[in-house]
Design a protein around this motif. Structure first.
Motif, PDB file in Angstrom:
ATOM      1  N   THR A 291       0.826  -1.209   0.000  1.00 53.61           N
ATOM      2  CA  THR A 291       0.000   0.000   0.000  1.00 53.61           C
ATOM      3  C   THR A 291       0.861   1.260   0.000  1.00 53.61           C
ATOM      4  N   SER A 317       3.236  -2.162   6.818  1.00 58.12           N
ATOM      5  CA  SER A 317       2.382  -1.044   6.407  1.00 58.12           C
ATOM      6  C   SER A 317       3.155   0.250   6.254  1.00 58.12           C
ATOM      7  N   VAL A 322      -2.689   3.116   4.654  1.00 56.73           N
ATOM      8  CA  VAL A 322      -3.763   2.400   5.331  1.00 56.73           C
ATOM      9  C   VAL A 322      -3.087   1.457   6.316  1.00 56.73           C
ATOM     10  N   ASP A 324      -3.994  -2.110   7.204  1.00 56.45           N
ATOM     11  CA  ASP A 324      -4.891  -3.211   6.874  1.00 56.45           C
ATOM     12  C   ASP A 324      -4.041  -4.372   6.359  1.00 56.45           C
ATOM     13  N   PHE A 326      -4.777  -7.317   5.590  1.00 56.40           N
ATOM     14  CA  PHE A 326      -5.421  -8.081   4.518  1.00 56.40           C
ATOM     15  C   PHE A 326      -5.140  -7.419   3.168  1.00 56.40           C
ATOM     16  N   GLU A 327      -5.173  -6.080   3.151  1.00 57.32           N
ATOM     17  CA  GLU A 327      -4.867  -5.358   1.919  1.00 57.32           C
ATOM     18  C   GLU A 327      -3.400  -5.528   1.533  1.00 57.32           C
ATOM     19  N   GLU A 328      -2.494  -5.537   2.526  1.00 53.85           N
ATOM     20  CA  GLU A 328      -1.087  -5.756   2.217  1.00 53.85           C
ATOM     21  C   GLU A 328      -0.885  -7.159   1.645  1.00 53.85           C
ATOM     22  N   ARG A 330      -3.093  -9.309   0.116  1.00 55.32           N
ATOM     23  CA  ARG A 330      -3.576  -9.523  -1.243  1.00 55.32           C
ATOM     24  C   ARG A 330      -2.874  -8.592  -2.230  1.00 55.32           C
ATOM     25  N   GLY A 331      -2.363  -7.449  -1.730  1.00 53.75           N
ATOM     26  CA  GLY A 331      -1.602  -6.568  -2.611  1.00 53.75           C
ATOM     27  C   GLY A 331      -0.370  -7.235  -3.172  1.00 53.75           C
ATOM     28  N   ASP A 335      -0.763  -6.892  -7.060  1.00 57.19           N
ATOM     29  CA  ASP A 335       0.203  -6.037  -7.753  1.00 57.19           C
ATOM     30  C   ASP A 335       1.040  -6.860  -8.731  1.00 57.19           C
ATOM     31  N   ARG A 388     -18.633  -7.244   3.347  1.00 60.45           N
ATOM     32  CA  ARG A 388     -17.520  -7.669   2.501  1.00 60.45           C
ATOM     33  C   ARG A 388     -17.327  -9.182   2.490  1.00 60.45           C
ATOM     34  N   GLY A 402     -11.376  -7.084   5.251  1.00 60.91           N
ATOM     35  CA  GLY A 402     -10.541  -5.937   5.568  1.00 60.91           C
ATOM     36  C   GLY A 402     -10.398  -5.807   7.064  1.00 60.91           C
TER      37      GLY A 402
END
Length: 440
Positions: A291, A317, A322, A324, A326-328, A330-331, A335, A388, A402
Motif C-alpha cells: 500500500t 504497512s 492504510v 490493513d 489483509f490489503e497488504e 492480497r496486494g 500487484d 464484505r 478488511g
C-alpha cells in the motif's frame, strides 16, 4: 481459557479447518484439536480465526500524513519533505500519544506484533535528550499500552546522501555522528517487559556510508538480533550507489557482511538479477509494503523471483497510508498480477504465511505466527457475516476481508480487541488528538 473456532487456519494447511478447540494457558497455546464440537464453557469464535498478524515494517509517526499527501503531484522525494515537517514537531510525550493510538489501530486490524523502524532519536537541534533513548522508551511504552508486542529496530542514520553529505534540518534528529556512537546509545537501552525486543537497522545506503556498515552488522550479529534496512526503494538510490561505489546497493551490503538470514530488506523494488541472487542465496528476507509502494509511486518489486531464489517474504504497512494487513497480503498477489498479467502467483496460504509466521520470524519472534501447541497465543478472528465477507468461503478471507471485519484479537492470551472494539484505547479519539498535536 478454552476457545472454539468455527474455522481456524492451522500451520501448513491450504485452508481453514472447521470446529477447532483451542486451549490457552500462560500466554501459550496448549492442545489444538480440529473437528470437535464446542464443549460447554468454551468461548465461541464465529468466523475464521487466523494466527496473529505481524507488521514487519512501521514508521509510526507517518500515520499523521494520511490524507494529507495523496492529492497532489510529485514523487517519493517531495513526499519526504512533508514527512520531515511532521518529524520536526514530535517530542517523547507527543510521540507516545501518537504511537499508542497507531499501535491500537494496528491491533484493531489484527496485528499482534510490530517492527518499528525507528530513526527519530534526538531533539530538534540534533542534541540528545537527557535520556538518550527517550524516544525509544516512548515507542516501547506505546506498544505496551496498546497491547501488542514490538521489535524496536533502532536505526543508524548518519548522512544525507550516498556522497556523505551532513544531516541538515529535521534530519539532524536522526543521527548519532557515527556507527560506534549509535551502538553505544543502543547498548544503553534496556527496556523492561516481555513484549519488547531490540534489533538494529541500516536506514539505507544513502544514510550509512560503506565504512560504517560493518559496525551495525556486527552489533546485530553479536546479539543475534534482527537487522533491517531499506533497499533499492528508488532508482535514484541505485544510481547514486553505483556512481559512488561502482556497485548496486545489494552488492555493497553483501560485501559489508549485512546480508543473511537475520536480515530483512524492505521494499527491494528496483533489483537486478544479481541482486535477487545475492538476497536469495544469503536467505535475506524481504518485506514488501504494497500500500505504501503504490501510494508513493515506488513501483512493484520482484516478489516471485525473490521467493524462488530463497528469500522469505513478509509484509509491512510502512507509512500507514492504510493499516490493513489483509490489503497488504492480497496486494502482494494483485500487484504482481498487474506487473506480470498472470493470476495465482501466490496461494492464500502463502499470503497468510507472509502476514503471520514470516513476519514474526523477521522480527525475532520465532515462537509466534502459528496456531500450534507451544506457540504464543495470538489469535485474530474475522467475521464471515459482514458486507464484505457474506457468502465468502473461509479460504477467501484474505482476498475479501478488511481490517474492519476483525472482531476479536488475543495477544499472548490476553484479549486486546473484543467485538471489534479495543479493550483499553478509544482509537478514533486518540488518533485525532495526537495527529492534531503534530499537524496544526
Amino acid at each position: 481459557m478454552r476457545l472454539h473456532a468455527e474455522y481456524a487456519w492451522l500451520p501448513g494447511a491450504a485452508e481453514p479447518s472447521r470446529d477447532v478447540l483451542i486451549e490457552v494457558a500462560d500466554g501459550r497455546f496448549g492442545a489444538v484439536t480440529a473437528g470437535v464440537p464446542a464443549p460447554a464453557g468454551a468461548r465461541r469464535l464465529p468466523g475464521v480465526t487466523l494466527p496473529g498478524l505481524a507488521n514487519a515494517h512501521s514508521h509510526a509517526f507517518h500515520r499523521a500524513l494520511r490524507g494529507r499527501t495523496h492529492g497532489g503531484r510529485g514523487d517519493f522525494w517531495s513526499w519526504r519533505e512533508q514527512m520531515y515537517a511532521v518529524a520536526d514537531r514530535l517530542d517523547p510525550q507527543r510521540y507516545l500519544a501518537l504511537a499508542r493510538a497507531v499501535y491500537a489501530e494496528m491491533a484493531l486490524a489484527g496485528i499482534t506484533c510490530v517492527g518499528e523502524f525507528h530513526y527519530l532519536h534526538h531533539d530538534r537541534d540534533g542534541g540528545r535528550y537527557a535520556d538518550a533513548n527517550a524516544m525509544s522508551e516512548a515507542l516501547v511504552a506505546a506498544a505496551a499500552q496498546a497491547g501488542i508486542r514490538i521489535t524496536l529496530l533502532d536505526t543508524c542514520y548518519l548522512s544525507a546522501g550516498v556522497d556523505g553529505a551532513p544531516l541538515t534540518g529535521a534530519q539532524r534528529r536522526f543521527g548519532d555522528g557515527d556507527a560506534d556512537r549509535w551502538a553505544q546509545r543502543v547498548d544503553a537501552f534496556a527496556p523492561a517487559g516481555g513484549h519488547v525486543r531490540v534489533g538494529a537497522a541500516v536506514h539505507s545506503v544513502r544514510a550509512v556510508p560503506a565504512a560504517q556498515l560493518p559496525v551495525v552488522a556486527a552489533w546485530a550479529r553479536e546479539r543475534d538480533a534482527p537487522l533491517h534496512l531499506h533497499l533499492s526503494e528508488q532508482p535514484a538510490e541505485n544510481e547514486a550507489c553505483q556512481a559512488a561505489y561502482g556497485r548496486s546497493p545489494a552488492e555493497l551490503l553483501a560485501d559489508a557482511g549485512v546480508l543473511g538470514p537475520r536480515t530483512t530488506a524492505v521494499h527491494a523494488t528496483h533489483l537486478g538479477d544479481t541482486d535477487v541472487r545475492l538476497l536469495g542465496t544469503s536467505r535475506t528476507g524481504v518485506c514488501f509494503c504494497p500500500t505504501t509502494e503504490r501510494d508513493l509511486a515506488d513501483g512493484i518489486g520482484p516478489a516471485p523471483q525473490l521467493a524462488a531464489a530463497g528469500s522469505p517474504l513478509s509484509l509491512g504497512s510502512d507509512s500507514h497510508a492504510v493499516i490493513d494487513p489483509f490489503e497488504e497480503a492480497r496486494g502482494l498477489e494483485l500487484d504482481e498480477r498487474l506487473r506480470s498479467r498472470v493470476r495465482g502467483t501466490f496461494t492464500a496460504a502463502e499470503l497468510l504465511s507472509a502476514a503471520s509466521r514470516a513476519g514474526h520470524e523477521a522480527l525475532g519472534w520465532s515462537d509466534a505466527g502459528g496456531i500450534a501447541t507451544g506457540q504464543r497465543a495470538d489469535l485474530v478472528t474475522v467475521a464471515l457475516d459482514r458486507v464484505r465477507t457474506a457468502g465468502v468461503p473461509p479460504t477467501g478471507v484474505l482476498f475479501a476481508a478488511g481490517a474492519a471485519d476483525v472482531t476479536d484479537v488475543l495477544v499472548d492470551g490476553r484479549p486486546v480487541v473484543t467485538a471489534g472494539m479495543h479493550t483499553t484505547v478509544d482509537v478514533p479519539a486518540e488518533l485525532g488528538a495526537a495527529i492534531s498535536a503534530v499537524t496544526r
